[in-house]
Design a protein around this motif. Sequence first.
Motif, PDB file in Angstrom:
ATOM      1  N   LEU A 140      33.603  23.279  43.951  1.00  0.00           N
ATOM      2  CA  LEU A 140      33.082  24.613  44.249  1.00  0.00           C
ATOM      3  C   LEU A 140      33.427  25.600  43.141  1.00  0.00           C
ATOM      4  N   ARG A 141      34.652  25.520  42.639  1.00  0.00           N
ATOM      5  CA  ARG A 141      35.033  26.429  41.548  1.00  0.00           C
ATOM      6  C   ARG A 141      34.214  26.150  40.290  1.00  0.00           C
ATOM      7  N   GLN A 142      33.959  24.884  40.019  1.00  0.00           N
ATOM      8  CA  GLN A 142      33.135  24.529  38.855  1.00  0.00           C
ATOM      9  C   GLN A 142      31.713  25.063  38.998  1.00  0.00           C
ATOM     10  N   GLU A 143      31.265  25.203  40.243  1.00  0.00           N
ATOM     11  CA  GLU A 143      29.924  25.728  40.503  1.00  0.00           C
ATOM     12  C   GLU A 143      29.924  27.254  40.624  1.00  0.00           C
ATOM     13  N   GLY A 144      31.048  27.878  40.314  1.00  0.00           N
ATOM     14  CA  GLY A 144      31.107  29.342  40.306  1.00  0.00           C
ATOM     15  C   GLY A 144      31.406  29.985  41.649  1.00  0.00           C
ATOM     16  N   ILE A 145      31.866  29.192  42.620  1.00  0.00           N
ATOM     17  CA  ILE A 145      32.179  29.741  43.944  1.00  0.00           C
ATOM     18  C   ILE A 145      33.686  29.974  44.036  1.00  0.00           C
ATOM     19  N   ASP A 146      34.067  31.167  44.425  1.00  0.00           N
ATOM     20  CA  ASP A 146      35.480  31.528  44.525  1.00  0.00           C
ATOM     21  C   ASP A 146      36.076  30.858  45.756  1.00  0.00           C
ATOM     22  N   ALA A 147      36.824  29.791  45.547  1.00  0.00           N
ATOM     23  CA  ALA A 147      37.367  29.014  46.664  1.00  0.00           C
ATOM     24  C   ALA A 147      38.784  28.574  46.352  1.00  0.00           C
ATOM     25  N   VAL A 148      39.596  28.458  47.390  1.00  0.00           N
ATOM     26  CA  VAL A 148      40.958  27.939  47.261  1.00  0.00           C
ATOM     27  C   VAL A 148      41.120  26.736  48.172  1.00  0.00           C
ATOM     28  N   GLY A 149      42.063  25.876  47.837  1.00  0.00           N
ATOM     29  CA  GLY A 149      42.351  24.711  48.657  1.00  0.00           C
ATOM     30  C   GLY A 149      43.616  24.918  49.474  1.00  0.00           C
ATOM     31  N   TYR A 150      43.727  24.156  50.572  1.00  0.00           N
ATOM     32  CA  TYR A 150      44.904  24.268  51.436  1.00  0.00           C
ATOM     33  C   TYR A 150      45.125  22.938  52.141  1.00  0.00           C
ATOM     34  N   HIS A 151      46.301  22.332  51.915  1.00  0.00           N
ATOM     35  CA  HIS A 151      46.689  21.169  52.709  1.00  0.00           C
ATOM     36  C   HIS A 151      48.206  21.057  52.713  1.00  0.00           C
ATOM     37  N   ASP A 156      40.893  38.509  52.607  1.00  0.00           N
ATOM     38  CA  ASP A 156      39.523  38.641  52.112  1.00  0.00           C
ATOM     39  C   ASP A 156      39.446  38.716  50.592  1.00  0.00           C
ATOM     40  N   SER A 157      40.519  38.323  49.897  1.00  0.00           N
ATOM     41  CA  SER A 157      40.474  38.291  48.431  1.00  0.00           C
ATOM     42  C   SER A 157      39.653  37.108  47.940  1.00  0.00           C
ATOM     43  N   VAL A 158      39.645  36.011  48.710  1.00  0.00           N
ATOM     44  CA  VAL A 158      38.865  34.808  48.401  1.00  0.00           C
ATOM     45  C   VAL A 158      37.996  34.503  49.618  1.00  0.00           C
ATOM     46  N   PRO A 159      36.680  34.334  49.432  1.00  0.00           N
ATOM     47  CA  PRO A 159      35.805  34.170  50.604  1.00  0.00           C
ATOM     48  C   PRO A 159      35.840  32.793  51.245  1.00  0.00           C
ATOM     49  N   VAL A 160      36.154  31.736  50.469  1.00  0.00           N
ATOM     50  CA  VAL A 160      36.050  30.371  50.998  1.00  0.00           C
ATOM     51  C   VAL A 160      37.380  29.641  50.826  1.00  0.00           C
ATOM     52  N   ILE A 161      37.832  29.015  51.902  1.00  0.00           N
ATOM     53  CA  ILE A 161      39.015  28.160  51.819  1.00  0.00           C
ATOM     54  C   ILE A 161      38.613  26.748  52.231  1.00  0.00           C
ATOM     55  N   VAL A 162      39.012  25.779  51.425  1.00  0.00           N
ATOM     56  CA  VAL A 162      38.749  24.365  51.709  1.00  0.00           C
ATOM     57  C   VAL A 162      40.062  23.776  52.204  1.00  0.00           C
ATOM     58  N   ALA A 163      40.058  23.167  53.379  1.00  0.00           N
ATOM     59  CA  ALA A 163      41.331  22.825  54.006  1.00  0.00           C
ATOM     60  C   ALA A 163      41.236  21.572  54.864  1.00  0.00           C
ATOM     61  N   THR A 164      42.397  20.964  55.094  1.00  0.00           N
ATOM     62  CA  THR A 164      42.507  19.948  56.134  1.00  0.00           C
ATOM     63  C   THR A 164      42.737  20.678  57.449  1.00  0.00           C
TER      64      THR A 164
END
Length: 610
Positions: free
Chosen positions: A251-262, A280-288
């Motif tokens: 997602l970051r490579q595609e220009g989407i502001d996202a963080v991971g969480y596990h 709300d500083s980052v719109p998308v979180i990718v998580a388990t």
Amino acid sequence: MTAMDAARQALGEVFGYDDFRPGQEQVIAAILSGRDVMAVMPTGAGKSLCYQIPALVLPGVTLVVSPLISLMRDQVSALLQNGVRAAYLNSSLTPRQFMLALQNARNGVYKIIYVAPERLLTELFLDFACHAQIAQVVVDEAHCVSQWGQDFRPGYLQIEPFIKRLPVRPRLSAFTATATESVRRDIVRLLDLKAPYEISTGFDRPNLYFEVRRPKDRDAELLRFLAEHKGQSGIVYCGTRKGVEEVARMLRQEGIDAVGYHAGMPDEERRSAQEDFVADSVPVIVATNAFGMGIDKSNVSFVVHYNMPKDLESYYQEAGRAGRDGEEAVCCLLYQPADVRLNQFLIEHGQEESELDAQTQQVVAERAKERLKQMTFYATGSGCLRTRILGYFGERPAKVYCGNCSGCLSAAQERDVTREAGQIVSGVMAMQGRYGKALTARVLVGARDERIRARGLDKLSAFGCLRAEGETNVRAMIDELIVDEVLEVTEGEYPLLRPGPRAREALLGDEPIRMTLPTADTPIETGRRVTQKRQVDKALLVRLTALRRRIAEEQHVPPFIIFTNATLRDMADKRPRTRAAMLRVDGVGAGKLERYGDAFLREIEAYVGE
């Protein structure tokens, strides 16, 4: 003033609401009358107020048993913002902080104390509890006590012995958002609830749109989905830690502001990711699934499951983190058949039940496999998705169609399939339960491939009997018949199809069987019905949102702790110009009026005067 009068006064003055939500008043009245309570209320239904308001009315302290540190922290922060004295006791505190909080508790400083279940029987806490005036004990996420549930936590089994150690038995309340009938019975039994007032306000979340997409390229489909929801805040759940890292990187490579969480990330990195998303500083979180249960963020507009979860309880709980503010939100599942194999592996090799003995682990694993089967039916079946979810939890909606899911919006029709169901059962019997769903469907539609010819299945009388239906419809019928126990599938790596307990009824055809089916081989649409929302002044809403963020940054708290999105929308709609008018905004109580009312009134005044 009666106890309920005091409760209504606290609802308005402390929490800023004019009316109770469905079920809240009945639960509060039961607690105040001294009864135990077993309440099943969906996420966003206002469970917390059901015990927080009695805590303010009753003399003494309320103990809330809660499973996650983050959940306790957010609840306590929100209470403090409303002027309620509250604290939490868990492993995040240093020994000195813990002793100070416990001393304050002994001195009666707090009205509400959140505590981890593992703390209950420790010497220090038990000594405090035995000498305190405890008005009520509340068990949050009560399904964690049951081995039938998806989040079984052995520490919850300490609650009942803890209650028995107290010199005076307090009121005991259990709350959960997702619990089947067997789990509800377990909760009542294992917590030893005494003739509890039981209520289920229904599992439906009308503001959530459910959809299942079955893409060949999951990454491309996720990017397509996020483009449709650009600028919104959402969660992408992945089945593994490796998946989280790969999807977040993509997602970051595609220009989407996202963080991971596990859970495998360094504590500081994980904490930073969570805080950036909540703020709300980052719109998308990718998580388990390690993320979310304790996050009280109300403005999540979508939840995407990149992988299918192991059970419908987990799916509905995780998907339900969208739309907690009552606004429309989307819950999307990206399904691929490999998800089933991944979940079977996780069930068989997972370490979640490592504290249990071997026999118990086996029982828990068998129950997990049955729940996986039901989850797979949801992902692969046809018809209304909401009806399937509600049916799983024992609720029978009045309408077959909800009109707000991808199942209802696909090209589909309700039909009488009594004759076809009998033909399917006959075909399964003729194949002697030796084949799976896919091959059975291909035999019934008369597919001529090498596997079928080599096994002589093209010689069966059932071969091609449902050719006119097409393979999509036959697969959908088989899935429905499994749910209805007309057919069943075996356990194991290669599940086989065989007659179920109700197969004879289908063969006789005495009772009509109706199904909602897509037209043959028509792919499910991914369009969404959009309902009419109340229009608000978007320019004012943007200014109020910006003010909320500035205040949140100054105070180092999440923005929704100040005011929820729903409160800001109501504020933008009503445009209060006085403190009295501000109190009429939903979610603005006396405490928040004192803290933030003047700042928001000035912002509205400046906007109106421009």
